[in-house]
Enzyme design. Structure first.
Site, PDB file in Angstrom:
ATOM      1  N   TYR A  45      -5.612   6.058  -8.890  1.00 15.63           N
ATOM      2  CA  TYR A  45      -6.867   5.058  -8.353  1.00 15.63           C
ATOM      3  C   TYR A  45      -8.234   5.463  -9.256  1.00 15.63           C
ATOM      4  O   TYR A  45      -8.853   4.801  -9.664  1.00 15.63           O
ATOM      5  CB  TYR A  45      -7.112   5.068  -6.807  1.00 15.63           C
ATOM      6  CG  TYR A  45      -5.926   4.350  -6.051  1.00 15.63           C
ATOM      7  CD1 TYR A  45      -6.393   2.967  -5.775  1.00 15.63           C
ATOM      8  CD2 TYR A  45      -4.852   4.898  -5.743  1.00 15.63           C
ATOM      9  CE1 TYR A  45      -5.447   2.325  -5.123  1.00 15.63           C
ATOM     10  CE2 TYR A  45      -4.027   4.125  -4.893  1.00 15.63           C
ATOM     11  CZ  TYR A  45      -4.205   2.821  -4.569  1.00 15.63           C
ATOM     12  OH  TYR A  45      -3.192   2.154  -3.794  1.00 15.63           O
ATOM     13  N   GLU A  96      -4.615   7.552   9.193  1.00 12.03           N
ATOM     14  CA  GLU A  96      -4.677   8.418   8.143  1.00 12.03           C
ATOM     15  C   GLU A  96      -3.265   8.805   8.009  1.00 12.03           C
ATOM     16  O   GLU A  96      -2.525   9.220   8.817  1.00 12.03           O
ATOM     17  CB  GLU A  96      -5.412   9.731   8.643  1.00 12.03           C
ATOM     18  CG  GLU A  96      -5.100  10.798   7.413  1.00 12.03           C
ATOM     19  CD  GLU A  96      -5.114  10.242   5.954  1.00 12.03           C
ATOM     20  OE1 GLU A  96      -6.097   9.532   5.564  1.00 12.03           O
ATOM     21  OE2 GLU A  96      -4.274  10.955   5.427  1.00 12.03           O
ATOM     22  N   SER A  97      -2.383   8.129   7.000  1.00  9.15           N
ATOM     23  CA  SER A  97      -1.155   8.276   6.692  1.00  9.15           C
ATOM     24  C   SER A  97      -0.491   9.494   6.745  1.00  9.15           C
ATOM     25  O   SER A  97       0.584   9.599   7.147  1.00  9.15           O
ATOM     26  CB  SER A  97      -0.982   7.539   5.289  1.00  9.15           C
ATOM     27  OG  SER A  97      -1.498   8.096   4.155  1.00  9.15           O
ATOM     28  N   THR A 153      -8.829  -0.189   6.708  1.00  7.62           N
ATOM     29  CA  THR A 153      -7.480   0.215   5.827  1.00  7.62           C
ATOM     30  C   THR A 153      -6.187   0.167   6.635  1.00  7.62           C
ATOM     31  O   THR A 153      -6.282   0.153   7.877  1.00  7.62           O
ATOM     32  CB  THR A 153      -7.883   1.793   5.287  1.00  7.62           C
ATOM     33  OG1 THR A 153      -7.982   2.567   6.509  1.00  7.62           O
ATOM     34  CG2 THR A 153      -8.959   1.958   4.021  1.00  7.62           C
ATOM     35  N   VAL A 154      -5.280   0.249   6.038  1.00 10.08           N
ATOM     36  CA  VAL A 154      -3.912   0.424   6.497  1.00 10.08           C
ATOM     37  C   VAL A 154      -3.247   1.825   6.005  1.00 10.08           C
ATOM     38  O   VAL A 154      -3.717   2.119   5.004  1.00 10.08           O
ATOM     39  CB  VAL A 154      -2.814  -0.691   5.880  1.00 10.08           C
ATOM     40  CG1 VAL A 154      -3.055  -1.973   6.927  1.00 10.08           C
ATOM     41  CG2 VAL A 154      -2.977  -0.731   4.609  1.00 10.08           C
ATOM     42  N   ARG A 209     -14.309   1.128   6.036  1.00  3.65           N
ATOM     43  CA  ARG A 209     -13.383   0.391   5.462  1.00  3.65           C
ATOM     44  C   ARG A 209     -12.201   0.171   6.674  1.00  3.65           C
ATOM     45  O   ARG A 209     -11.934   0.950   7.456  1.00  3.65           O
ATOM     46  CB  ARG A 209     -12.817   1.270   4.306  1.00  3.65           C
ATOM     47  CG  ARG A 209     -13.846   1.688   3.194  1.00  3.65           C
ATOM     48  CD  ARG A 209     -13.166   1.620   1.797  1.00  3.65           C
ATOM     49  NE  ARG A 209     -12.984   0.511   1.310  1.00  3.65           N
ATOM     50  CZ  ARG A 209     -14.057  -0.287   0.805  1.00  3.65           C
ATOM     51  NH1 ARG A 209     -15.229   0.122   0.310  1.00  3.65           N
ATOM     52  NH2 ARG A 209     -13.729  -1.492   0.280  1.00  3.65           N
ATOM     53  N   CYS A 235       0.883  -1.129   0.017  1.00  2.47           N
ATOM     54  CA  CYS A 235       0.069   0.029   0.019  1.00  2.47           C
ATOM     55  C   CYS A 235       0.950   1.294  -0.032  1.00  2.47           C
ATOM     56  O   CYS A 235       1.587   1.450   0.848  1.00  2.47           O
ATOM     57  CB  CYS A 235      -0.903   0.111   1.302  1.00  2.47           C
ATOM     58  SG  CYS A 235      -1.708   1.517   1.580  1.00  2.47           S
TER      59      CYS A 235
HETATM   60  N1  LIG Z   1      -6.462   7.980   3.579  1.00  2.00           N
HETATM   61  C1  LIG Z   1      -5.907   6.383   3.965  1.00  2.00           C
HETATM   62  C2  LIG Z   1      -6.141   5.694   2.718  1.00  2.00           C
HETATM   63  C3  LIG Z   1      -5.689   4.261   3.083  1.00  2.00           C
HETATM   64  C4  LIG Z   1      -5.989   3.225   1.980  1.00  2.00           C
HETATM   65  O1  LIG Z   1      -6.975   3.350   1.305  1.00  2.00           O
HETATM   66  N2  LIG Z   1      -5.420   1.896   2.151  1.00  2.00           N
HETATM   67  C5  LIG Z   1      -5.968   0.921   1.428  1.00  2.00           C
HETATM   68  C6  LIG Z   1      -4.566   0.346   0.735  1.00  2.00           C
HETATM   69  S1  LIG Z   1      -3.489   0.884  -0.429  1.00  2.00           S
HETATM   70  C7  LIG Z   1      -6.591   0.056   2.074  1.00  2.00           C
HETATM   71  O2  LIG Z   1      -6.268  -0.462   3.201  1.00  2.00           O
HETATM   72  N3  LIG Z   1      -7.794  -0.588   1.392  1.00  2.00           N
HETATM   73  C8  LIG Z   1      -8.609  -1.378   1.896  1.00  2.00           C
HETATM   74  C9  LIG Z   1     -10.021  -1.115   1.882  1.00  2.00           C
HETATM   75  O3  LIG Z   1     -10.373   0.012   1.281  1.00  2.00           O
HETATM   76  O4  LIG Z   1     -10.835  -1.945   1.927  1.00  2.00           O
HETATM   77  C10 LIG Z   1      -4.699   6.852   4.484  1.00  2.00           C
HETATM   78  O5  LIG Z   1      -3.840   7.597   3.711  1.00  2.00           O
HETATM   79  O6  LIG Z   1      -4.206   6.182   5.513  1.00  2.00           O
END
Ligand SMILES: N[C@@H](CCC(=O)N[C@@H](CS)C(=O)NCC(=O)O)C(=O)O
Length: 316
Positions: free
Chosen positions: A193, A146-147, A130-131, A128, A62
């Site tokens: 994306y 939030e990264s 997310t990482v 969601r 990611c």
């Molecule tokens: N805004 C978030 C976006 C993080 C994100 O979208 N990570 C993706 C991986 S690249 C994820 O974990 N997606 C899983 C999902 O959406 O279910 C950040 O920058 O931390």
């Protein structure tokens, strides 16, 4: 792929809005680790920077999590903030800790699926999974997912807790860094994306055009320069790097961002190779996780799950 609704897991992805465009939902845990535990720009206080207290969950695939990984290594936080790494394949259960090369199991929450970490923080969580995720072992909750905020905390909050000194967000350059970040986020980091997940030709065409306008702008900006802002490495470089290093191996083919490759841009290619050579950049870049994740996880745009062999690129 899936999401939590009132604490219950639902399989399925809702990438596209009604007009065929990709919409990224805002992150939901927005507290800040600070040097003294005072509240940060958002959320509540009580998260003081301390060695051994926090744990970072990432995917090596990611680009958003990769920012945090670079900052953790460059700031010397590897002994201070722990790490778990999910498996590259994100399918019906979302991110998992299934065994595989490069996977680091969750020794904190002992989760099999990353969603369990979200549910440990909030058993009625909706959103969601997310990482990256920054976890507080003391309070047993997620501080922030939030990264862009996690890297700001890593940049300065831990300086008295044993981190390396030095900032990638120096006061004098903040205005310019923010301006560059805003365009790069919208049209490059997220732009790939928006192009890749578009479900209408006109949306795809417009997003690809915006993406390449920005790459042309970056190419011109880097003429005779080593860094995007000022003459030092800043957060803006870290945020651009994680997209650039995935571009030719993944976004060019998988997301159909194929007007040009990064190797076709003399300045961007020189810049990418120079960043790759720096501590924390190339050594946190895992092209196996990256390629396998995208090509096997997004079956809507790559139904066979075949991972292409090429391209043959030497970043060193
Ligand atoms: N805004 C978030 C976006 C993080 C994100 O979208 N990570 C993706 C991986 S690249 C994820 O974990 N997606 C899983 C999902 O959406 O279910 C950040 O920058 O931390």
């Amino acid at each position: 792929m899936g999401y939590l609704l009132d604490g219950a897991w639902h399989d399925g992805a809702e990438f596209a809005g009604a007009n065929g465009e990709f919409r990224r939902k805002a992150s939901s845990f927005r507290n800040w680790v600070t040097a003294d535990g005072a509240p940060g720009p958002t959320g509540e206080g009580g998260f003081r920077a301390e060695a051994g207290r926090y744990h970072l969950y990432v995917s090596l695939a990611c680009p958003w999590a990769h920012r945090a990984l670079i900052m953790r290594r460059r700031k010397g936080l590897e002994e201070i903030v722990g790490l778990s790494v999910v498996h590259w394949h994100m399918a019906e259960n979302g991110w998992t800790f299934e065994e595989g090369p490069g996977v680091i199991p969750d020794m904190i929450n002992h989760a099999r699926y990353l969603r369990e970490v979200y549910l440990a923080a909030d058993r009625n969580y909706t959103g969601r999974v997310t990482v990256p995720v920054l976890w507080d072992k003391e309070r047993g909750t997620i501080v922030n997912n939030e990264s862009s905020e996690v890297i700001r905390m890593f940049d300065s909050a831990f300086d008295q807790a044993g981190a390396e000194t030095g900032t990638t967000y120096p006061e004098a350059l903040r205005g310019e860094i923010d301006r560059v970040n805003a365009r790069v986020y919208d049209t490059v980091n997220n732009g790939v994306y928006k192009a890749g997940f578009a479900t209408r030709q006109s949306v795809y065409d417009a997003e690809v055009a915006r993406l390449f306008e920005s790459l042309d702008w970056l190419e011109a900006r880097l003429e005779g320069k080593d860094y995007l802002v000022g003459d030092q490495l800043t957060e803006a470089d870290i945020r651009l790097y994680t997209t650039l290093v995935r571009f030719d191996p993944v976004y060019h083919g998988h997301f159909k961002c194929n007007i040009r490759r990064i190797v076709d841009y003399p300045n961007l290619w020189r810049y990418l190779k120079a960043l790759y050579a720096l501590h924390g950049f190339g050594d946190t870049t895992d092209l196996v996780h990256i390629k396998r994740h995208y090509y096997t996880s997004h079956r809507a745009i790559n139904p066979t799950g075949i991972v292409p062999v090429g391209p043959d690129i030497d970043y060193s």
